[in-house]
Scaffold this motif. Structure first.
Motif, PDB file in Angstrom:
ATOM      1  N   SER A 196       0.760  -1.103   0.007  1.00 27.00           N
ATOM      2  CA  SER A 196      -0.049  -0.006  -0.056  1.00 27.00           C
ATOM      3  C   SER A 196       0.826   1.393   0.028  1.00 27.00           C
ATOM      4  O   SER A 196       1.740   1.524   1.006  1.00 27.00           O
ATOM      5  CB  SER A 196      -1.063   0.053   1.095  1.00 27.00           C
ATOM      6  OG  SER A 196      -1.730   1.040   1.458  1.00 27.00           O
TER       7      SER A 196
ATOM      8  N   ALA B 214      -1.184   8.043  -2.140  1.00 30.60           N
ATOM      9  CA  ALA B 214      -1.465   8.672  -3.639  1.00 30.60           C
ATOM     10  C   ALA B 214      -1.462  10.070  -3.193  1.00 30.60           C
ATOM     11  O   ALA B 214      -1.917  10.546  -2.235  1.00 30.60           O
ATOM     12  CB  ALA B 214      -2.856   8.179  -4.060  1.00 30.60           C
TER      13      ALA B 214
ATOM     14  N   HIS C 133      -2.964   3.420  -2.604  1.00 30.21           N
ATOM     15  CA  HIS C 133      -2.863   2.595  -3.833  1.00 30.21           C
ATOM     16  C   HIS C 133      -1.918   1.521  -3.852  1.00 30.21           C
ATOM     17  O   HIS C 133      -0.892   1.806  -2.866  1.00 30.21           O
ATOM     18  CB  HIS C 133      -2.780   3.378  -5.179  1.00 30.21           C
ATOM     19  CG  HIS C 133      -1.394   4.031  -5.439  1.00 30.21           C
ATOM     20  ND1 HIS C 133      -0.803   4.942  -4.828  1.00 30.21           N
ATOM     21  CD2 HIS C 133      -0.395   3.411  -6.186  1.00 30.21           C
ATOM     22  CE1 HIS C 133       0.322   5.074  -5.406  1.00 30.21           C
ATOM     23  NE2 HIS C 133       0.691   3.997  -6.093  1.00 30.21           N
ATOM     24  N   SER C 134      -2.075   0.443  -4.559  1.00 29.80           N
ATOM     25  CA  SER C 134      -1.241  -0.792  -4.414  1.00 29.80           C
ATOM     26  C   SER C 134      -0.095  -0.426  -5.642  1.00 29.80           C
ATOM     27  O   SER C 134      -0.416   0.020  -6.703  1.00 29.80           O
ATOM     28  CB  SER C 134      -1.781  -2.045  -4.570  1.00 29.80           C
ATOM     29  OG  SER C 134      -2.750  -2.244  -3.568  1.00 29.80           O
TER      30      SER C 134
END
Length: 365
Positions: A52, A55, A292-293
């Motif tokens: 993770s 962003a 975000h990943s």
């Protein structure tokens, strides 16, 4: 004879083909033996995985000084002894210019004369009040006449106090004839010249201090909702041909009302002391708006070969292959890889010597 020649050719061609295949097979075996015989390059290898990541939303901003002041005149007079110029650094309390104090000195002289007059009147009123008091005690004058003398004495005392206050005010005006810097900073604007008539309230000079620098930016409503006073925000400062400098600024002001045209909010960020930036510099404000990943690798793992960014990936046989990647944002000392790697890839972080495509790798640790 021709038939025999044809038979000879038909026999020779297959033999040549077999010879070529045998030759190719021998070269391939030789190459494998050569690779097997090469010494493995010792390197640190890490297995990457999805994680993770923050962003960011980026917004342009500019550096301003919180200590920004327009120095104005409090007197009417001609400018004398202008000592500074645009771009000059000044100390706190340094003399910048002088306003002709002739009128102020005349006002002081008049105030002194008025004070002397008032003090003389007070002395006369005090004598009258003392004399009439004695007569009143002897019942030689009526009470009303004594009261008038006493009231005159009180008025005279008030007049002296007023005259003294007027003199102090006139002397204070003389202090305003010398215009001094309210703080240490830089002269960024000069609105007057020597010999020019200055009026009360007229701008003379513009000063900016470097002790308290701010970044002013306009952010979207989404980014505004992720901010709070005292929060740390990344600010990138970078010029052409220079590596970006990342600073940690602190949210100092949040304007809740949005601009009706742009629907953005004004945000002010306090920069750290000695931040190596100047008022007017362009910066990029980076605000975390979600998660975000993604895949991170240490920045040292990304190499540039032949104008292509890539990393060395070690396969199941311990052989390194240079793979093109697309680097993204920097996160601390790591770089996000937007394309080119998948979870589970074994990436070379550092090697003991020059690593080339096809080299065998001996993984450390």
């Amino acid at each position: 004879m021709l038939m025999q020649s044809g038979k000879w050719i038909s026999r020779v061609v297959p033999l040549l083909a077999l010879g070529l295949l045998a030759g190719c097979g021998g070269k391939e075996q030789g190459s494998s033996a050569h690779i097997a015989s090469e010494a493995a390059v010792s390197a640190r290898v890490e297995t990457v995985a999805m994680r993770s990541l923050p962003a960011y939303a980026d917004f342009p901003g500019s550096v301003t000084s919180a200590d920004h002041v327009v120095v104005a005149s409090r007197l009417m007079g001609y400018v004398q002894g202008l000592r500074v110029h645009d771009g000059q650094h000044v100390r706190a309390g340094e003399l910048l210019l002088t306003i002709d104090p002739s009128d102020v000195r005349n006002g002081i002289a008049q105030a002194k004369a008025n004070l002397a007059k008032a003090e003389a009147a007070l002395a006369d009123a005090a004598a009258n009040q003392k004399r009439y008091k004695s007569l009143y005690e002897q019942q030689a004058v009526p009470a009303q006449q004594y009261e008038r003398m006493h009231l005159a004495y009180q008025v005279a005392r008030g007049n002296v106090q007023a005259a003294r206050a007027a003199l102090a005010s006139a002397r204070t005006q003389l202090h305003y004839a010398e215009v001094r810097a309210p703080f240490a900073g830089t002269v960024v604007g000069k609105q007057v010249s020597d010999g020019q008539l200055a009026a009360p309230g007229q701008p003379l000079l513009t000063l900016e201090g470097a002790a308290h620098l701010q970044v002013v930016t306009q952010v979207s409503g989404q980014a505004y909702d992720h901010l709070k006073l005292g929060q740390r925000v990344a600010v990138e400062v970078g010029g052409l041909g220079a590596a970006p400098l990342t600073l940690q600024a602190t949210v100092e002001r949040l304007v809740s009302s949005a601009d009706p045209m742009t629907h953005t909010h004004t945000v002010k960020l306090a920069l750290p002391a000695a931040s190596q930036v100047q008022p007017g510099d362009y910066v990029r404000v980076r605000i975390i708006v979600g998660q975000h990943s993604g895949i991170l690798v240490p920045a040292a793992a990304v190499q540039r070969r032949g104008g292509i960014d890539g990393v060395f990936v070690v396969d199941a046989h311990g052989v390194a292959h240079f793979r093109m990647v697309r680097p993204g944002e920097s996160v601390g000392g790591d770089v996000e890889i937007m394309a080119g790697l998948v979870s589970g890839d074994r990436v070379v972080i550092s090697a003991q010597e020059q690593l080339d495509n096809g080299d065998r790798v001996s993984a450390e640790g």
